[in-house]
Motif scaffolding. Structure first.
Motif, short mmCIF file in Angstrom:
data_model
loop_
_atom_site.label_atom_id
_atom_site.label_comp_id
_atom_site.label_asym_id
_atom_site.label_seq_id
_atom_site.Cartn_x
_atom_site.Cartn_y
_atom_site.Cartn_z
N ARG B 170 71.70 -93.92 -57.45
CA ARG B 170 72.29 -95.19 -57.07
C ARG B 170 71.32 -96.32 -57.36
O ARG B 170 71.66 -97.31 -58.00
CB ARG B 170 72.60 -95.17 -55.58
N HIS B 171 70.10 -96.16 -56.91
CA HIS B 171 69.08 -97.19 -57.08
C HIS B 171 68.84 -97.46 -58.56
O HIS B 171 68.79 -98.61 -59.01
CB HIS B 171 67.79 -96.73 -56.39
N MET B 174 71.97 -99.17 -60.23
CA MET B 174 72.10 -100.56 -59.81
C MET B 174 71.08 -101.41 -60.54
O MET B 174 71.38 -102.50 -61.02
CB MET B 174 71.89 -100.69 -58.30
N GLU B 197 72.83 -102.24 -49.80
CA GLU B 197 72.45 -102.45 -51.19
C GLU B 197 73.09 -103.69 -51.76
O GLU B 197 72.48 -104.42 -52.54
CB GLU B 197 72.89 -101.25 -52.02
N ARG C 8 64.48 -104.10 -47.31
CA ARG C 8 65.67 -104.89 -47.01
C ARG C 8 65.88 -105.09 -45.52
O ARG C 8 66.61 -105.96 -45.11
CB ARG C 8 66.89 -104.22 -47.60
#
Lengths: 335, 307, 129
Positions: B170-171, B174, B197, C8
């Motif tokens: 995913r990281h 993206m 995210e 984050r």
């Protein structure tokens, strides 16, 4: 505030154009490689078989007059070439069955694999968002598949007619143009049926959006068409009429549709108990019943071509209607 | 008014399936060049909106303009990846990329597509002769994204692009996606459930709920307009402000509000994170809608029209 | 090449984290004048952060005079961030104050909370000087 880090060539500056028909055709053929190879294999095999059948049939030489072969035999030589002839006729009949059964398979394939699977799986959306409009995509698929099918079917029809036109068949009672299998396989009706099958399947796939359902529906519908068309054929061209006292008045090789005894008002009267004996006795019996004459409706052999073309036109009209319906469906669903 | 700086503009957009309104009178404007998060609970209409913008279905009502024209005319400039990452199963990976090249003559970037398919290491490289039907979920997502990005679109519409990937994939994806988009100024609209995210990657937000637009605007503006307040007072004290959500907190309460004027003394105020704002709105679907000025539809005279 | 780590959940704006980490690297001598910072694209690819955020951080660093952008080449470090005030006397004063606080009965966490409160009011968010 734009997030461009490096606005290189913006979209559209390298003069992009729509993919050409040839490119799209190549894409479609690559996508359905399996089906294409299967069809080519079928055509090659059946074609080779027809060539062999022609060779077999051409070598059949009848030792006696033709009338000896139908009805009570004339002498012992009849059995000489019977097996060759039987082979020839037998396999030719199967080829004509195949030529009329394959469209059902084609309809099933078109429904399931050509359009249905794409609709169900979402790969149609993939093509449409890769810059091909929905109508263009379907049109190219139809044109390519239609071209391939028509070419193959036409070749087979030509080979079939060629394999049938052997010396012993000429004028033989075995050459029965009214047999609907032979009739349909001997001209443009067969390729037209393939086109109809393709269009029917494609429409079903678009409409139902499920492969399995489209397969079942289009196969069933096509089967119905193939079974139902023979019933329609005689009515596609005006019949010839003979009114008189000869019971079998139609010329040789005619397709007799009906023979009925009519009275003065034109109503049919049964002649079943008057059938036996000499003609004068039959006549007396009939007149006693008030019968004016026997009406024979038939298609002479010269109607073979017009009937065939009329059937082709009917099939193509159906095809066009379905194609139009499919395009309208697409226009309604997608912008 | 020529509008080359608007990616998507919807006026009263609606889509009905049978009796159900998947989208109902949606009006918003997405400026070009943004990375937009399309958020909302299941059934809010996110997939429907993406489908309409991609030109795959007709709206039932209202107007939708994409890149200044209709979705059908902008087909060449739009790329779309569905939630199920549909690909032709019988093709190989190389064939799939060749399909992209064939269908997009003159604008296909084979290098970029291959870069995405083969990842950033020999380990993650895909066998180009592997059939698509044999690939794992993450690999298929890569191929689907490669097809979309290789087209060099002006607008990229992604329906839950990375939801079914492991955190590392995913990281990486993206990162690749954002880098490619930034390099070409592509507008990206991404629907996702993974708020964390999205909050880092997106600078524009579109929140749908029940088929309607609940919030739209730049992420910074939207958080700036809200405040997280804690204090000893009761609900009455917060009355002049728009209260999105409030909870009892000890003897007082804690609330997410849109202040209309200064907050009274005794209240502790802080700017919430984007995730706080999103969660609060998702929990309280009846909160009044909010459209930032940049996200409102422009009328013919060019001035903003509040939806 | 410096590698940024974005947290984050920390409550600190992403672009600030990049700015702070760059300053930290300068302070620790990990970056020296003339070193090239990663391109915005590289940072985005590595951290999956919005490109705008990276650009904002680099602009902030440029405004502080720490880096300079050279067209077509990239962003380069301009000067170090050495402490330019003598910290010796300041540190001695602080140690004296800490001893007094301890004698008054404040624990370590109380002192840390006091320091944070004072720092917050002396250096409001975003300002480092």
């Amino acid at each position: 505030m734009s997030t461009t880090l490096n606005r290189a060539t913006g979209p559209g500056t390298s003069a992009p154009s729509s993919p050409s028909f040839r490119t799209l055709a190549r894409v479609v053929l690559r996508l359905h490689r399996g089906a294409l190879l299967t069809w080519v294999a079928v055509v090659v095999l059946v074609g080779a078989g027809l060539v062999w059948l022609r060779w077999v049939g051409a070598s059949v030489v009848l030792p006696g007059p033709l009338e000896c072969w139908v009805g009570p035999g004339c002498g012992p030589q009849e059995t000489v070439q019977e097996s060759e002839m039987t082979h020839h006729i037998f396999w030719l009949d199967w080829v004509s069955v195949l030529l009329l059964a394959l469209p059902v398979a084609v309809a099933a394939w078109a429904g399931a694999a050509l359009t249905g699977a794409e609709q169900e799986r979402g790969t149609a959306a993939l093509a449409w968002t890769q810059s091909v409009s929905p109508r263009r995509w379907i049109a190219v698929k139809w044109a390519v598949a239609g071209g391939v099918l028509t070419a193959g079917a036409s070749s087979l029809v030509l080979l079939f007619v060629w394999a049938r036109s052997v010396p012993y068949m000429d004028g033989s009672p075995l050459d029965d143009w009214t047999d609907w299998l032979t009739f349909s396989a001997s001209g443009p009706v067969a390729p037209a049926l393939f086109l109809l099958a393709l269009t029917l399947g494609a429409y079903a796939g678009l409409l139902l959006r499920r492969s399995l359902a489209a397969l079942a529906v289009s196969a069933g519908a096509m089967f119905g068409v193939v079974q139902g068309l023979p019933l329609l054929i005689p009515h596609l061209w005006p019949t010839e009429r003979i009114f008189g006292w000869k019971v079998t008045a139609a010329p040789a090789r005619a397709w007799v549709l009906s023979e009925s005894a009519l009275d003065a008002q034109g109503r049919p009267v049964s002649m079943s108990d008057c059938q036996y004996g000499k003609e004068s006795l039959v006549r007396q019996c009939a007149e006693a019943k008030g019968i004016e004459g026997v009406e024979t409706l038939f298609h002479p052999a010269s109607h073979a071509a017009p009937l065939h073309l009329a059937e082709t036109a009917l099939i193509l009209a159906l095809t066009a209607a379905l194609a139009f319906a499919a395009l309208r469906l697409l226009r309604r669903r997608t912008p | 008014m020529t509008d080359t700086d608007t990616a998507i503009e919807a006026r009263g957009l609606g889509k009905r399936f049978g009796r159900r309104n998947a989208l109902d009178a949606c009006s918003f404007r997405l400026p070009a060049g943004r990375i937009c998060a399309l958020v909302g609970p299941n059934g809010a209409g996110k997939s429907t909106l993406l489908t309409l913008a991609a030109g795959l279905a007709r709206p039932s009502g209202g107007e939708l303009r994409v890149l200044g024209t209709t979705p059908a005319e902008a087909r060449r400039e739009i790329a779309y990846v569905a939630q199920d990452k549909a690909l032709f199963p019988q093709l190989t990976v190389a064939d799939t990329l060749r399909l992209g090249a064939d269908l997009n003559p003159g604008r296909w970037d084979q290098e970029a597509a291959e870069r995405i398919v083969h990842g950033d290491g020999a380990e993650s490289a895909l066998d180009p002769y592997a059939k698509v039907r044999g690939l794992s979920g993450g690999q298929r997502t890569r191929v689907a994204l490669a097809l979309a990005l290789g087209k060099r679109p002006a607008l990229l519409l992604l329906d839950e692009p990375v939801s079914d990937l492991d955190p590392l994939a995913r990281h990486q994806l993206m990162g690749t996606l954002l880098a490619e988009a930034a390099e070409h100024g592509t507008t990206v609209v991404m629907s996702s459930h993974i708020l964390g995210e999205l909050a880092g990657a997106c600078d524009f937000l579109l929140l749908l709920g029940g088929g309607r637009v609940r919030m739209a605007g730049p992420a910074d503006d939207l958080t700036a307009v809200h405040r997280l307040v804690t204090g000893p007072g009761g609900a009455a004290e917060l009355a002049p402000h728009t209260v999105i959500e409030s909870r009892p907190h000890g003897r007082g309460q804690s609330a997410l509000i849109r202040p209309e004027g200064p907050v009274g003394p005794g209240w502790e105020c802080e700017e919430p994170s984007l995730e706080d704002v999103l969660l609060a709105h998702l929990r309280n679907p009846s909160a009044p809608a909010l459209l930032a000025p940049e996200a409102t539809v422009r009328d013919l005279a060019g001035t903003g029209v509040q939806a | 090449m410096i590698a940024y780590r974005i947290d984050r959940r920390s409550g600190v704006a992403t672009y600030l984290q990049i700015v702070q980490q760059t300053r930290q690297a300068l302070r620790l001598g990990l970056l020296e004048p003339g070193d090239k910072l990663p391109t915005a694209r590289e940072v985005v690819e590595a951290t999956a952060v919005n490109p705008n955020t990276v650009l904002k951080a680099y602009r902030e660093l440029e405004r502080e005079g720490l880096v300079e952008a050279r067209r077509g080449l990239g962003t380069f470090v301009r000067r170090t961030l050495g402490p330019d005030a003598d910290t010796g006397p300041l540190q001695a004063e602080l140690a004296e104050w800490a001893a007094r606080a301890r004698k008054a009965g404040l624990g370590r966490e109380d002192v840390a909370a006091l320091c944070t409160a004072v720092l917050d009011s002396t250096y409001p968010e975003g300002e480092d000087r």
